[in-house]
Design a protein around this motif. Structure first.
Motif, PDB file in Angstrom:
ATOM      1  N   ASP A  12      -5.754 -18.036   2.759  1.00 24.18           N
ATOM      2  CA  ASP A  12      -6.568 -17.473   1.680  1.00 24.18           C
ATOM      3  C   ASP A  12      -6.281 -15.992   1.472  1.00 24.18           C
ATOM      4  OD1 ASP A  12      -7.744 -19.923   1.219  1.00 24.18           O
ATOM      5  OD2 ASP A  12      -9.521 -19.487   2.444  1.00 24.18           O
ATOM      6  N   GLU A  13      -6.161 -15.234   2.557  1.00 27.97           N
ATOM      7  CA  GLU A  13      -5.895 -13.793   2.447  1.00 27.97           C
ATOM      8  C   GLU A  13      -4.519 -13.533   1.842  1.00 27.97           C
ATOM      9  OE1 GLU A  13      -7.890 -11.140   3.049  1.00 27.97           O
ATOM     10  OE2 GLU A  13      -9.519 -12.550   3.436  1.00 27.97           O
ATOM     11  N   VAL A  14      -3.504 -14.245   2.308  1.00 26.41           N
ATOM     12  CA  VAL A  14      -2.150 -14.040   1.787  1.00 26.41           C
ATOM     13  C   VAL A  14      -2.091 -14.430   0.314  1.00 26.41           C
ATOM     14  CG1 VAL A  14       0.233 -14.882   1.954  1.00 26.41           C
ATOM     15  CG2 VAL A  14      -1.007 -14.224   4.016  1.00 26.41           C
ATOM     16  N   THR A  15      -2.761 -15.490  -0.058  1.00 25.03           N
ATOM     17  CA  THR A  15      -2.794 -15.899  -1.459  1.00 25.03           C
ATOM     18  C   THR A  15      -3.471 -14.840  -2.323  1.00 25.03           C
ATOM     19  OG1 THR A  15      -2.886 -18.206  -0.783  1.00 25.03           O
ATOM     20  CG2 THR A  15      -3.526 -17.723  -3.041  1.00 25.03           C
ATOM     21  N   ALA A  16      -4.553 -14.262  -1.833  1.00 25.26           N
ATOM     22  CA  ALA A  16      -5.246 -13.214  -2.590  1.00 25.26           C
ATOM     23  C   ALA A  16      -4.356 -11.984  -2.753  1.00 25.26           C
ATOM     24  CB  ALA A  16      -6.549 -12.835  -1.890  1.00 25.26           C
ATOM     25  N   TYR A  17      -3.661 -11.573  -1.671  1.00 23.62           N
ATOM     26  CA  TYR A  17      -2.756 -10.423  -1.773  1.00 23.62           C
ATOM     27  C   TYR A  17      -1.594 -10.722  -2.704  1.00 23.62           C
ATOM     28  CZ  TYR A  17      -5.176  -8.004   1.988  1.00 23.62           C
ATOM     29  OH  TYR A  17      -6.109  -7.372   2.750  1.00 23.62           O
ATOM     30  N   TYR A  18      -1.096 -11.935  -2.676  1.00 21.10           N
ATOM     31  CA  TYR A  18       0.003 -12.310  -3.562  1.00 21.10           C
ATOM     32  C   TYR A  18      -0.437 -12.237  -5.029  1.00 21.10           C
ATOM     33  CZ  TYR A  18       3.723 -15.011  -5.714  1.00 21.10           C
ATOM     34  OH  TYR A  18       4.747 -15.415  -6.527  1.00 21.10           O
ATOM     35  N   LYS A  19      -1.632 -12.716  -5.304  1.00 17.36           N
ATOM     36  CA  LYS A  19      -2.136 -12.654  -6.679  1.00 17.36           C
ATOM     37  C   LYS A  19      -2.325 -11.213  -7.130  1.00 17.36           C
ATOM     38  CE  LYS A  19      -4.372 -17.145  -6.875  1.00 17.36           C
ATOM     39  NZ  LYS A  19      -5.620 -17.902  -6.963  1.00 17.36           N
ATOM     40  N   GLN A  20      -2.840 -10.359  -6.233  1.00 19.31           N
ATOM     41  CA  GLN A  20      -2.993  -8.943  -6.575  1.00 19.31           C
ATOM     42  C   GLN A  20      -1.646  -8.302  -6.852  1.00 19.31           C
ATOM     43  OE1 GLN A  20      -5.100  -7.122  -3.361  1.00 19.31           O
ATOM     44  NE2 GLN A  20      -7.104  -7.858  -4.036  1.00 19.31           N
ATOM     45  N   ALA A  21      -0.654  -8.598  -6.017  1.00 24.61           N
ATOM     46  CA  ALA A  21       0.682  -8.021  -6.218  1.00 24.61           C
ATOM     47  C   ALA A  21       1.292  -8.534  -7.511  1.00 24.61           C
ATOM     48  CB  ALA A  21       1.579  -8.376  -5.032  1.00 24.61           C
ATOM     49  N   GLU A  22       1.107  -9.797  -7.790  1.00 23.52           N
ATOM     50  CA  GLU A  22       1.640 -10.368  -9.018  1.00 23.52           C
ATOM     51  C   GLU A  22       0.990  -9.725 -10.243  1.00 23.52           C
ATOM     52  OE1 GLU A  22       0.876 -14.604  -9.895  1.00 23.52           O
ATOM     53  OE2 GLU A  22       3.048 -14.810  -9.589  1.00 23.52           O
TER      54      GLU A  22
END
Length: 143
Positions: free
Chosen positions: A123-133
């Motif tokens: 969940d954390e990695v997915t959230a960071y990925y979405k923020q970076a995207e």
């Protein structure tokens, strides 16, 4: 050189632990109904299904070699007079019972913690990925 060896040992240990986690904890709980429910609730179940298929395929490939090893042990070790005289089989059963009584509950708790930690990390990695995207696409739109 020893640092590289320690890193390889750590990675191999992590691989063995995750494989046992999948085989003994995660794969038995993935029935088709549970898979469908988990796919709706959390996308990690698809990866677990794929990894469980790989683990089970590896176990099927190793099965003939395990049978050969058991046959060798039955013919050469378990039938040996010293093995029978010193009642080694009883010691093995005692160790198995103690493992089941004292160690396995702790291992099961560790598997439960791994399940929660794995979901949390995903969940954390997915959230960071979405923020970076969003950040990258926002910068590209501005330029």
């Amino acid at each position: 050189m020893s640092l590289l060896f320690n890193f390889k040992t750590f990675v191999f240990g992590l691989f063995v632990y995750y494989t046992t986690y999948l085989h003994y904890y995660k794969c038995p709980s993935l029935t088709p109904i549970v898979e469908l429910e988990n796919k709706i609730l959390h996308p990690l179940s698809n990866q677990h299904s794929i990894l469980c298929e790989l683990v089970n395929g590896g176990i099927e490939k190793a099965e003939p070699y395990v049978k050969q090893a058991h046959t060798f042990l039955d013919n050469n070790v378990h039938s040996h007079p010293l093995f029978i005289e010193y009642k080694i089989e009883e010691y093995i059963q005692c160790a198995h019972n103690r493992f089941s009584t004292y160690i396995y509950p702790l291992v099961h708790q560790l598997y439960e913690f791994t399940d929660v930690a794995e979901t949390r990390v995903y969940d954390e990695v997915t959230a960071y990925y979405k923020q970076a995207e969003e950040f990258v696409h926002g910068k590209l739109k501005q330029d």
